[in-house]
Motif scaffolding. Structure first.
Motif, PDB file in Angstrom:
ATOM      1  N   SER A  63       0.826  -1.201   0.000  1.00  0.00           N
ATOM      2  CA  SER A  63       0.000   0.000   0.000  1.00  0.00           C
ATOM      3  C   SER A  63       0.863   1.255   0.000  1.00  0.00           C
ATOM      4  O   SER A  63       0.573   2.227  -0.717  1.00  0.00           O
ATOM      5  CB  SER A  63      -0.927  -0.005   1.218  1.00  0.00           C
ATOM      6  OG  SER A  63      -1.873  -1.053   1.125  1.00  0.00           O
ATOM      7  N   ALA A  64       1.939   1.245   0.779  1.00  0.00           N
ATOM      8  CA  ALA A  64       2.854   2.392   0.796  1.00  0.00           C
ATOM      9  C   ALA A  64       3.481   2.596  -0.575  1.00  0.00           C
ATOM     10  O   ALA A  64       3.603   3.733  -1.061  1.00  0.00           O
ATOM     11  CB  ALA A  64       3.939   2.175   1.843  1.00  0.00           C
ATOM     12  N   GLY A  65       3.870   1.496  -1.214  1.00  0.00           N
ATOM     13  CA  GLY A  65       4.467   1.587  -2.538  1.00  0.00           C
ATOM     14  C   GLY A  65       3.506   2.143  -3.573  1.00  0.00           C
ATOM     15  O   GLY A  65       3.909   2.918  -4.462  1.00  0.00           O
ATOM     16  N   LEU A 105       2.572   4.566   6.398  1.00  0.00           N
ATOM     17  CA  LEU A 105       2.506   3.122   6.197  1.00  0.00           C
ATOM     18  C   LEU A 105       3.893   2.485   6.286  1.00  0.00           C
ATOM     19  O   LEU A 105       4.048   1.399   6.863  1.00  0.00           O
ATOM     20  CB  LEU A 105       1.864   2.813   4.846  1.00  0.00           C
ATOM     21  CG  LEU A 105       0.367   3.112   4.739  1.00  0.00           C
ATOM     22  CD1 LEU A 105      -0.123   2.925   3.311  1.00  0.00           C
ATOM     23  CD2 LEU A 105      -0.435   2.226   5.685  1.00  0.00           C
ATOM     24  N   ALA A 106       4.892   3.142   5.723  1.00  0.00           N
ATOM     25  CA  ALA A 106       6.263   2.607   5.793  1.00  0.00           C
ATOM     26  C   ALA A 106       6.732   2.527   7.246  1.00  0.00           C
ATOM     27  O   ALA A 106       7.397   1.560   7.646  1.00  0.00           O
ATOM     28  CB  ALA A 106       7.207   3.468   4.958  1.00  0.00           C
ATOM     29  N   LEU A 107       6.403   3.524   8.045  1.00  0.00           N
ATOM     30  CA  LEU A 107       6.772   3.501   9.464  1.00  0.00           C
ATOM     31  C   LEU A 107       6.062   2.370  10.204  1.00  0.00           C
ATOM     32  O   LEU A 107       6.649   1.719  11.071  1.00  0.00           O
ATOM     33  CB  LEU A 107       6.436   4.848  10.107  1.00  0.00           C
ATOM     34  CG  LEU A 107       7.391   6.003   9.783  1.00  0.00           C
ATOM     35  CD1 LEU A 107       6.844   7.311  10.342  1.00  0.00           C
ATOM     36  CD2 LEU A 107       8.790   5.722  10.325  1.00  0.00           C
ATOM     37  N   CYS A 108       4.807   2.129   9.849  1.00  0.00           N
ATOM     38  CA  CYS A 108       4.071   1.013  10.465  1.00  0.00           C
ATOM     39  C   CYS A 108       4.737  -0.320  10.121  1.00  0.00           C
ATOM     40  O   CYS A 108       4.881  -1.198  10.985  1.00  0.00           O
ATOM     41  CB  CYS A 108       2.617   1.016   9.981  1.00  0.00           C
ATOM     42  SG  CYS A 108       1.613   2.379  10.620  1.00  0.00           S
ATOM     43  N   ALA A 109       5.141  -0.469   8.860  1.00  0.00           N
ATOM     44  CA  ALA A 109       5.816  -1.702   8.452  1.00  0.00           C
ATOM     45  C   ALA A 109       7.144  -1.863   9.187  1.00  0.00           C
ATOM     46  O   ALA A 109       7.512  -2.965   9.609  1.00  0.00           O
ATOM     47  CB  ALA A 109       6.043  -1.694   6.941  1.00  0.00           C
ATOM     48  N   PHE A 110       7.862  -0.750   9.357  1.00  0.00           N
ATOM     49  CA  PHE A 110       9.144  -0.810  10.070  1.00  0.00           C
ATOM     50  C   PHE A 110       8.931  -1.202  11.532  1.00  0.00           C
ATOM     51  O   PHE A 110       9.740  -1.933  12.118  1.00  0.00           O
ATOM     52  CB  PHE A 110       9.863   0.528   9.978  1.00  0.00           C
ATOM     53  CG  PHE A 110      11.240   0.522  10.585  1.00  0.00           C
ATOM     54  CD1 PHE A 110      12.240  -0.292  10.063  1.00  0.00           C
ATOM     55  CD2 PHE A 110      11.531   1.313  11.679  1.00  0.00           C
ATOM     56  CE1 PHE A 110      13.517  -0.305  10.620  1.00  0.00           C
ATOM     57  CE2 PHE A 110      12.799   1.311  12.247  1.00  0.00           C
ATOM     58  CZ  PHE A 110      13.789   0.496  11.713  1.00  0.00           C
ATOM     59  N   GLY A 111       7.839  -0.744  12.117  1.00  0.00           N
ATOM     60  CA  GLY A 111       7.521  -1.142  13.476  1.00  0.00           C
ATOM     61  C   GLY A 111       7.362  -2.647  13.610  1.00  0.00           C
ATOM     62  O   GLY A 111       7.753  -3.229  14.620  1.00  0.00           O
TER      63      GLY A 111
END
Length: 301
Positions: A63-65, A105-111
């Motif tokens: 989704s971020a992409g 969204l990228a930060l959520c994935a990194f979490g």
């Protein structure tokens, strides 16, 4: 109040379409290689916590992409038949909103990745860089589909890293297979937009291959199947694995029937149908590793 609710619903719908929640095919094409790797790296069903992190992380990063890709292509999408109704192209949302969505969204994935080991965390930075670079490649690189293959397959080395704390040659061989598969299906996708991309001066594999596009797609499918078969022989996988690979090959042959006349409808249908190739390979791996799981457990006691 009704007008406010309608406005709020319209905004939600725009954000949903921005991150492609209404079009899950891209998430599935990203997810299947990751699942292949998780099962092969663990020799069976991986730990559920790790599985959940990768499945959810895959969905979030896809989704971020999409949000980042639409921001990068905001000046082109309005002139492409297939993309002119995307929220940014249709001016339903503003460019900065897409960037904020992508970043959050990228930060959520990194979490999620932070719950894994150090090697996987370091690889996640490489994955992010690859994803950020991809949307801009069609401006100067004739094979953005190959880069997409790396981006869509980078869950493979990350899965091995998470489960084995290493990235063995098997992971890179599986990534090579995924690159060939991605070039095949994303060239089918690019064949849908070829006329529009030519007018805009963009670069894609469909334009590069020209009148040899169908042959190139089938060659990439052939390489994909050959690498998977080679992996099976190298790793001594069993009949279920090969049944999955051969099923994928049969589906790829069916795609020839869909794309040989180069119609937009046929090429897009073939692209979407690639979900079944990923599924077929996964079923073969699942069945084979399930059969081998007791044997693996016996060796590791």
């Amino acid at each position: 109040m009704n007008a406010t609710l309608r406005t709020f619903a319209a905004r939600l719908d725009a954000y949903e379409r921005l991150v492609r929640l209404d079009r899950p095919i891209g998430m599935l094409l990203l997810l299947w290689p990751t699942l292949w790797a998780l099962w092969l790296a663990h020799g069976g069903i991986p730990p559920l916590a790790v599985l959940w992190i990768f499945v959810l992380g895959t969905a979030i990063m896809r989704s971020a992409g999409c949000a980042l890709n639409d921001w990068a292509d905001r000046d082109f999408d309005a002139y492409v038949q297939r993309t002119r109704d995307r929220p940014l192209a249709a001016r339903e949302i503003r460019p900065w909103e897409a960037l904020v969505v992508a970043a959050v969204l990228a930060l959520c994935a990194f979490g999620l990745v932070l719950r894994l080991n150090a090697l996987t965390i370091w690889l996640s930075f490489a994955a992010l860089a690859i994803a950020v670079i991809y949307p801009f490649l069609k401006r100067f690189f004739w094979m953005p589909q190959a880069w997409l293959g790396i981006a869509f397959g980078f869950g493979i080395p990350m899965a091995f890293a998470a489960l084995t704390n290493s990235v063995p040659p098997l992971a890179w061989a599986l990534l090579a297979a995924n690159i060939c598969w991605t070039v095949a299906y994303d060239t089918e996708y690019a064949m849908v937009d070829r006329d529009d991309d030519l007018k805009l001066g963009l670069r894609t594999s469909a334009i590069l291959f020209g009148r040899h596009d169908v042959a190139a797609v089938m060659t990439c499918y052939g390489l994909f199947v050959a690498i998977l078969a080679g992996i099976g022989a190298w790793q001594h996988y069993g009949g279920y694995y090969y049944a999955g690979v051969m099923s994928a090959a049969a589906i790829a042959l069916y795609h020839y029937q869909l794309i040989r006349d180069r119609s937009r409808e046929g090429c897009f249908r073939a692209f979407r149908h690639n979900n079944w190739i990923g599924f077929a390979v996964f079923v073969g791996i699942f069945a084979d590793t399930f059969k081998l799981a007791p044997l693996v457990a016996g060796f590791t006691r």
